[in-house]
Design an enzyme around this catalytic site. Structure first.
Site, PDB file in Angstrom:
ATOM      1  N   ASP A   1       0.843  -1.202   0.000  1.00  0.00           N
ATOM      2  CA  ASP A   1       0.000   0.000   0.000  1.00  0.00           C
ATOM      3  C   ASP A   1       0.879   1.252   0.000  1.00  0.00           C
ATOM      4  OD1 ASP A   1      -2.265  -1.569   0.147  1.00  0.00           O
ATOM      5  OD2 ASP A   1      -2.562  -1.252   2.305  1.00  0.00           O
TER       6      ASP A   1
ATOM      7  N   ASN B   1      -4.229  -8.401   5.480  1.00  0.00           N
ATOM      8  CA  ASN B   1      -4.716  -7.682   6.665  1.00  0.00           C
ATOM      9  C   ASN B   1      -5.540  -8.594   7.566  1.00  0.00           C
ATOM     10  OD1 ASN B   1      -3.545  -5.340   5.693  1.00  0.00           O
ATOM     11  ND2 ASN B   1      -5.451  -4.524   4.841  1.00  0.00           N
TER      12      ASN B   1
ATOM     13  N   ASP C   1     -11.069  -4.582   7.190  1.00  0.00           N
ATOM     14  CA  ASP C   1     -10.373  -5.866   7.306  1.00  0.00           C
ATOM     15  C   ASP C   1     -10.131  -6.200   8.783  1.00  0.00           C
ATOM     16  OD1 ASP C   1     -10.230  -5.866   4.514  1.00  0.00           O
ATOM     17  OD2 ASP C   1      -8.266  -4.899   4.524  1.00  0.00           O
TER      18      ASP C   1
END
Length: 307
Positions: free
Chosen positions: A15, A45, A250
């Site tokens: 990310d 995650n 998540d």
């Protein structure tokens, strides 16, 4: 090693979080206030946080030959079973550019990397075979329909959670075929509207009659769980510090499974999910402020005592 409780299918991604004051208009430009790289992806995650909370968890995903060894070590150190994490030698690891404004609204640009071709890959069900629960989140419908069919034949409890990809990756036909074989469905309000449109139903209650339970997350308003004709509403934890909401959904799922693993009720599972998410939003990146179970229990108690 403990028998597996949970097998998660979804993205493992790097990310890049970009912080802006405001989103730009088309054909204009703005300054990026901050740029950082983090470990992320829906599958990574959920699996990493659930495992950190004591849930024996495996992860199935596809990454490229550029997958960082420190990311793999990070998940292994937290107990994630990576037997079905496959490195595709001639492709790249998924990348996500997440752009946030000062109101914590986000826009994500996803480079699918190896995950784009997963329809053509061999179906991996080694860890799923040993798991009680299988959680299907982001990825290609063709691959996941094969996984769901195999898990159905093994009598696994299957949760379906296509996340934002419900809008542009999943067709109505594929979505209906998938959810008809699953036991639970997770979605936020926007995803729920698309799911109801695909299923030609008017309410979450109506959709939930086809499942064992349905979880509708609602951000700072908490969540609703539909089980048969019953609706269970649980508020979010009242966080005093919100830095970055990346990965909050998540984290909710990971906390939910951590409570389910401990034999708790769906109401307690929702509170555990909200409590877990409240830690993740206090730090930038989705895996930088993972709580332990005792921390989650304290905030769970506060949520439930105020409800």
């Amino acid at each position: 090693m403990s028998p597996l409780f949970l097998c998660v299918y979804g993205h493992v991604a790097l990310d890049y979080i970009l912080q802006l004051e405001n989103f730009p208009e088309p054909n204009t430009s703005v300054d990026i206030l901050e740029k950082k790289r983090f470990f992320g992806g829906t599958g990574a995650n959920i699996a990493t946080i659930a495992s950190s909370l004591g849930v024996p968890t495996a992860l199935c995903s596809f990454v490229g030959n550029d997958f960082p060894d420190d990311f793999r070590r990070f998940m292994i150190d937290r107990g994630v079973d990576l037997r079905d994490l496959v490195k595709v030698e001639d492709d790249e690891t998924p990348l996500v550019w997440i752009v946030s404004n000062s109101s914590h609204d986000q826009v994500a640009y996803v480079y699918q990397g190896a995950m784009r071709r997963m329809d053509a890959f061999e179906v991996r069900i080694g860890a799923a075979r040993e798991s009680k629960f299988v959680h299907i989140c982001t990825g290609r419908p063709g691959y996941y329909l094969k996984v769901i069919k195999a898990c159905r034949e093994m009598n696994k409890f299957i949760s379906f959670d296509p996340s934002q990809e419900i809008h542009h990756i999943w067709s109505e036909k594929d979505f209906c075929e998938a959810i008809s074989q699953c036991d639970a469905f997770f979605a936020n309000d926007s995803e729920m509207r698309t799911a109801m449109r695909y299923m030609h139903v008017q309410t979450p209650e109506e959709l939930s009659t086809r499942l064992k339970f349905l979880v509708n997350t609602k951000g700072k308003e908490g969540c609703d769980i539909y089980e048969g004709k019953n609706r269970i509403s649980v508020p979010a934890f009242n966080s005093k510090k919100i830095v970055d909401t990346t990965g909050a959904g998540d984290a909710f799922r990971a906390g939910f499974y951590a409570a389910l693993y401990r034999g708790m009720t769906l109401r307690e599972c929702a509170a555990a999910g909200s409590a877990t998410a409240s830690f993740i939003i206090e730090s930038q990146g989705s895996l930088t402020n993972i709580p332990d179970w005792k921390d989650v229990e304290k905030r769970m108690s506060e949520i439930l005592s105020n409800h």
